[in-house]
Motif scaffolding. Structure first.
Motif, PDB file in Angstrom:
ATOM      1  N   LEU A 181     -38.471  -3.350  46.282  1.00  0.00           N
ATOM      2  CA  LEU A 181     -37.299  -2.761  46.934  1.00  0.00           C
ATOM      3  C   LEU A 181     -36.879  -1.430  46.301  1.00  0.00           C
ATOM      4  CD1 LEU A 181     -35.094  -5.980  47.180  1.00  0.00           C
ATOM      5  CD2 LEU A 181     -36.348  -4.892  49.045  1.00  0.00           C
ATOM      6  N   LYS A 182     -37.498  -1.079  45.186  1.00  0.00           N
ATOM      7  CA  LYS A 182     -37.048   0.091  44.412  1.00  0.00           C
ATOM      8  C   LYS A 182     -37.155   1.408  45.163  1.00  0.00           C
ATOM      9  CE  LYS A 182     -36.517  -0.970  39.753  1.00  0.00           C
ATOM     10  NZ  LYS A 182     -36.370  -0.352  38.494  1.00  0.00           N
ATOM     11  N   GLU A 183     -37.957   1.469  46.206  1.00  0.00           N
ATOM     12  CA  GLU A 183     -38.077   2.706  46.979  1.00  0.00           C
ATOM     13  C   GLU A 183     -36.794   2.998  47.759  1.00  0.00           C
ATOM     14  OE1 GLU A 183     -41.553   2.528  49.442  1.00  0.00           O
ATOM     15  OE2 GLU A 183     -42.851   2.043  47.754  1.00  0.00           O
ATOM     16  N   ARG A 184     -36.010   1.984  47.955  1.00  0.00           N
ATOM     17  CA  ARG A 184     -34.763   2.150  48.684  1.00  0.00           C
ATOM     18  C   ARG A 184     -33.676   2.638  47.736  1.00  0.00           C
ATOM     19  NH1 ARG A 184     -34.177  -3.512  51.577  1.00  0.00           N
ATOM     20  NH2 ARG A 184     -32.119  -2.635  51.935  1.00  0.00           N
ATOM     21  N   PRO A 185     -32.743   3.444  48.247  1.00  0.00           N
ATOM     22  CA  PRO A 185     -31.676   3.936  47.377  1.00  0.00           C
ATOM     23  C   PRO A 185     -30.704   2.837  46.945  1.00  0.00           C
ATOM     24  CG  PRO A 185     -31.360   4.709  49.620  1.00  0.00           C
ATOM     25  CD  PRO A 185     -32.678   4.008  49.577  1.00  0.00           C
ATOM     26  N   SER A 186     -30.530   1.823  47.798  1.00  0.00           N
ATOM     27  CA  SER A 186     -29.643   0.719  47.430  1.00  0.00           C
ATOM     28  C   SER A 186     -30.114  -0.562  48.100  1.00  0.00           C
ATOM     29  CB  SER A 186     -28.193   1.019  47.832  1.00  0.00           C
ATOM     30  OG  SER A 186     -28.074   1.069  49.234  1.00  0.00           O
ATOM     31  N   VAL A 187     -29.663  -1.660  47.536  1.00  0.00           N
ATOM     32  CA  VAL A 187     -30.012  -2.984  48.036  1.00  0.00           C
ATOM     33  C   VAL A 187     -28.818  -3.889  47.769  1.00  0.00           C
ATOM     34  CG1 VAL A 187     -31.113  -3.660  45.876  1.00  0.00           C
ATOM     35  CG2 VAL A 187     -31.808  -4.767  47.998  1.00  0.00           C
TER      36      VAL A 187
END
Length: 95
Positions: A50-56
């Motif tokens: 999920l790290k490619e996303r700016p937030s989770v």
């Protein structure tokens, strides 16, 4: 990666929180250290995707962790759900 918590506060992702939660739940499930380490690595790896996303959200992290756990140790999923339910009642669930 930023984590959006249930109360809408934001904090940086901290893999130690996942390791700590898995360790607590594993103790209740009476898993050996080798299985615990495997579960921790699998959960961290799942969340790393999920790290490619700016937030989770914490809910998304929980979903990834639970899916990873179900592949390794279905018994810990049951233990985690029990732990999670107990902590929701007092507002302290970590994931």
């Amino acid at each position: 990666m930023e984590v959006v918590k249930r109360d809408k506060s934001i904090e940086e992702f901290n893999e130690e929180k996942i390791k700590s939660a898995v360790k607590r739940v594993s103790r209740d499930a009476k898993l050996d250290d080798e299985t615990l380490e495997k579960i921790q690595k699998t959960c961290i790896s799942a969340v790393q995707s999920l790290k490619e996303r700016p937030s989770v959200t914490t809910k998304e992290i929980r979903t990834f962790v639970m899916n990873a756990l179900s592949e390794i140790s279905p018994e810990i999923v049951n233990t985690w759900e029990k732990y999670d339910q107990e902590n929701k009642e007092i507002g302290e669930s970590e994931l």
